[in-house]
Motif scaffolding. Structure first.
Motif, short mmCIF file in Angstrom:
data_model
loop_
_atom_site.label_atom_id
_atom_site.label_comp_id
_atom_site.label_asym_id
_atom_site.label_seq_id
_atom_site.Cartn_x
_atom_site.Cartn_y
_atom_site.Cartn_z
N TYR A 30 0.82 -1.22 0.00
CA TYR A 30 0.00 0.00 0.00
C TYR A 30 0.85 1.26 0.00
N TYR A 31 1.78 1.36 0.94
CA TYR A 31 2.58 2.57 1.05
C TYR A 31 3.58 2.71 -0.09
N GLY A 32 4.04 1.60 -0.62
CA GLY A 32 4.95 1.67 -1.76
C GLY A 32 4.32 2.40 -2.94
N THR A 33 3.02 2.16 -3.17
CA THR A 33 2.34 2.80 -4.30
C THR A 33 1.89 4.22 -3.99
N ILE A 34 1.34 4.48 -2.79
CA ILE A 34 0.82 5.83 -2.53
C ILE A 34 1.94 6.84 -2.31
N ILE A 35 3.08 6.39 -1.79
CA ILE A 35 4.23 7.32 -1.67
C ILE A 35 4.73 7.70 -3.07
N PHE A 36 4.76 6.72 -3.97
CA PHE A 36 5.15 7.00 -5.35
C PHE A 36 4.16 7.94 -6.02
N MET A 37 2.87 7.79 -5.69
CA MET A 37 1.83 8.57 -6.34
C MET A 37 1.78 10.01 -5.84
N TYR A 38 1.81 10.20 -4.52
CA TYR A 38 1.48 11.51 -3.95
C TYR A 38 2.65 12.25 -3.31
N SER B 210 6.39 17.81 -11.14
CA SER B 210 7.13 17.90 -12.40
C SER B 210 7.50 16.53 -12.95
N LYS B 211 7.58 15.55 -12.03
CA LYS B 211 7.92 14.19 -12.43
C LYS B 211 6.68 13.32 -12.60
N SER B 212 5.54 13.97 -12.58
CA SER B 212 4.28 13.24 -12.67
C SER B 212 3.99 12.83 -14.11
N ASN B 213 3.48 11.62 -14.29
CA ASN B 213 3.07 11.12 -15.59
C ASN B 213 1.69 10.50 -15.42
N LEU B 214 0.68 11.10 -16.08
CA LEU B 214 -0.69 10.67 -15.84
C LEU B 214 -0.93 9.22 -16.22
N ASN B 215 -0.33 8.76 -17.30
CA ASN B 215 -0.52 7.36 -17.71
C ASN B 215 0.10 6.40 -16.69
N MET B 216 1.28 6.77 -16.19
CA MET B 216 1.92 5.93 -15.17
C MET B 216 1.14 6.00 -13.86
N ASP B 217 0.67 7.20 -13.51
CA ASP B 217 -0.13 7.36 -12.29
C ASP B 217 -1.40 6.52 -12.35
N LYS B 218 -2.00 6.49 -13.52
CA LYS B 218 -3.24 5.74 -13.70
C LYS B 218 -3.02 4.25 -13.46
N GLN B 219 -1.90 3.74 -13.96
CA GLN B 219 -1.59 2.32 -13.76
C GLN B 219 -1.21 2.02 -12.32
N THR B 220 -0.46 2.95 -11.71
CA THR B 220 -0.04 2.75 -10.32
C THR B 220 -1.23 2.78 -9.37
N SER B 221 -2.19 3.66 -9.65
CA SER B 221 -3.35 3.79 -8.76
C SER B 221 -4.19 2.52 -8.70
N VAL B 222 -4.08 1.69 -9.74
CA VAL B 222 -4.81 0.42 -9.73
C VAL B 222 -4.36 -0.45 -8.56
N PHE B 223 -3.07 -0.39 -8.22
CA PHE B 223 -2.52 -1.25 -7.17
C PHE B 223 -3.10 -0.90 -5.80
N TYR B 224 -3.10 0.41 -5.43
CA TYR B 224 -3.56 0.75 -4.09
C TYR B 224 -5.07 0.91 -3.99
N SER B 225 -5.75 1.14 -5.12
CA SER B 225 -7.20 1.36 -5.06
C SER B 225 -8.01 0.11 -5.41
N VAL B 226 -7.38 -0.85 -6.10
CA VAL B 226 -8.11 -2.05 -6.54
C VAL B 226 -7.41 -3.33 -6.08
N VAL B 227 -6.12 -3.46 -6.43
CA VAL B 227 -5.40 -4.71 -6.16
C VAL B 227 -5.24 -4.95 -4.67
N THR B 228 -4.71 -3.96 -3.94
CA THR B 228 -4.46 -4.14 -2.51
C THR B 228 -5.74 -4.42 -1.71
#
Length: 315
Positions: A251-259, A264-282
């Protein structure tokens, strides 16, 4: 262009996943199966803990609360995601988008506080066992759970209100599968740098604050485990934390990466894929993690299955 858009009439267009959009029916079925698995798995954990008197302990009370949070996590996003796959317009009204964002963030913050609370509970049980039952009474546990929910509901209120005040006069296409913060505020035609900084600082305080509690708790737990002389005793003590530690790392591995990183280092496509892990998979895997790695939950689950299905069949 003047900021004349009326938020009451404004609608956003959810783009979702371009790969999945190619086969909407198949994608809908996949999301539906995940959602059903999540609801059944977490409901089963709650039922097992409620029905088995041996599990009426603070540790399992917090676990059942985590299952409730995980059910809320997916309920906020997945039903609308399934509608997007089947809908022609894929639209979401402005008020609905803000509400989805608010409850998603609130549930996420609640889970962070709850995971920190669960680590503190394990710290007390292992490092201060003689005082544990006197500290973690039923009343204290209920107050702590309510505190987690109130922290989640209140801490994200101001950021969402500020986002709802933004003017949206450009593209209304949300490059995500739900109304998350970054893809929404980037649609605004105003200067959002100060708002981004405020949201970033809020995320740092909540995420790193709760994560610090977890780290400090586990430092104390590791020190106590190292003092145990027998290998069997060390293994038995650590086994009570293994499931929680697994969930925390995912959980924290993904949300720390996200938020907790510069936008400036944000990428919406990467964020979208990462958010699947903490919002759906976990949230979906948590029941599996706790049932497989926790001996008491696994034994209670086996008893419940035998009682409900095997015994009636012989009768």
């Amino acid at each position: 262009m003047p900021f004349s858009n009326l938020t009451s009439d404004l609608e956003f267009h959810i783009l979702g996943f371009s790969v999945l959009m190619a086969s909407p029916i198949f994608s809908f079925l996949i999301i539906l199966i995940i959602y059903i698995f999540n609801m059944l798995g977490n409901s089963l954990i709650i039922a097992v803990i409620k029905m088995d008197c041996n599990l009426h302990k603070p540790m399992y009370f917090f676990l059942s609360s985590l299952s409730l949070v995980d059910m809320s996590f997916t309920t906020v996003t997945l039903p609308k995601t399934m509608e997007v796959f089947l809908s022609q317009t894929k639209n979401i009204c402005f008020a609905c988008c803000m509400l989805q964002m608010y409850f998603f963030l609130a549930v996420g913050v609640t889970e962070s506080f709850l995971l920190a609370l669960m680590s503190y509970d394990r710290y007390l049980a292992i490092c201060n066992p003689l005082r544990y039952s006197g500290i973690m009474t039923s009343r204290v546990c209920i107050i702590m759970i309510l505190g987690c929910w109130m922290s989640g509901l209140l801490s994200v209120l101001l950021p969402v209100i500020l986002i709802s005040k933004l003017p949206f006069c450009q593209s209304h296409n949300i490059n995500h599968f739900f109304c998350d913060v970054s893809p929404v505020i980037q649609l605004s035609c105003s200067n959002i740098s100060k708002l981004e900084m405020f949201i970033f600082l809020t995320a740092v305080i909540v995420i790193l604050g709760t994560f610090s509690v977890i780290v400090l708790s586990y430092i104390g737990i590791v020190v106590s485990i190292l003092r145990i002389t027998t290998a069997r005793g060390k293994k038995k003590t650590f086994s009570t934390c293994a499931s929680h530690l697994t969930v925390v790392l995912i959980y924290y591995g993904t949300i720390i990466f996200m938020y907790v990183r510069p936008k400036s280092k944000s990428n919406l496509n990467m964020d979208k894929q990462t958010s699947v892990f903490y919002s759906v998979v976990t949230p979906t895997l948590n029941p599996l993690i706790y049932s497989l790695r926790n001996k008491e939950v696994k034994n209670s689950l086996q008893k419940l299955i035998k009682k409900r299905f095997i015994v009636p069949s012989f009768s």
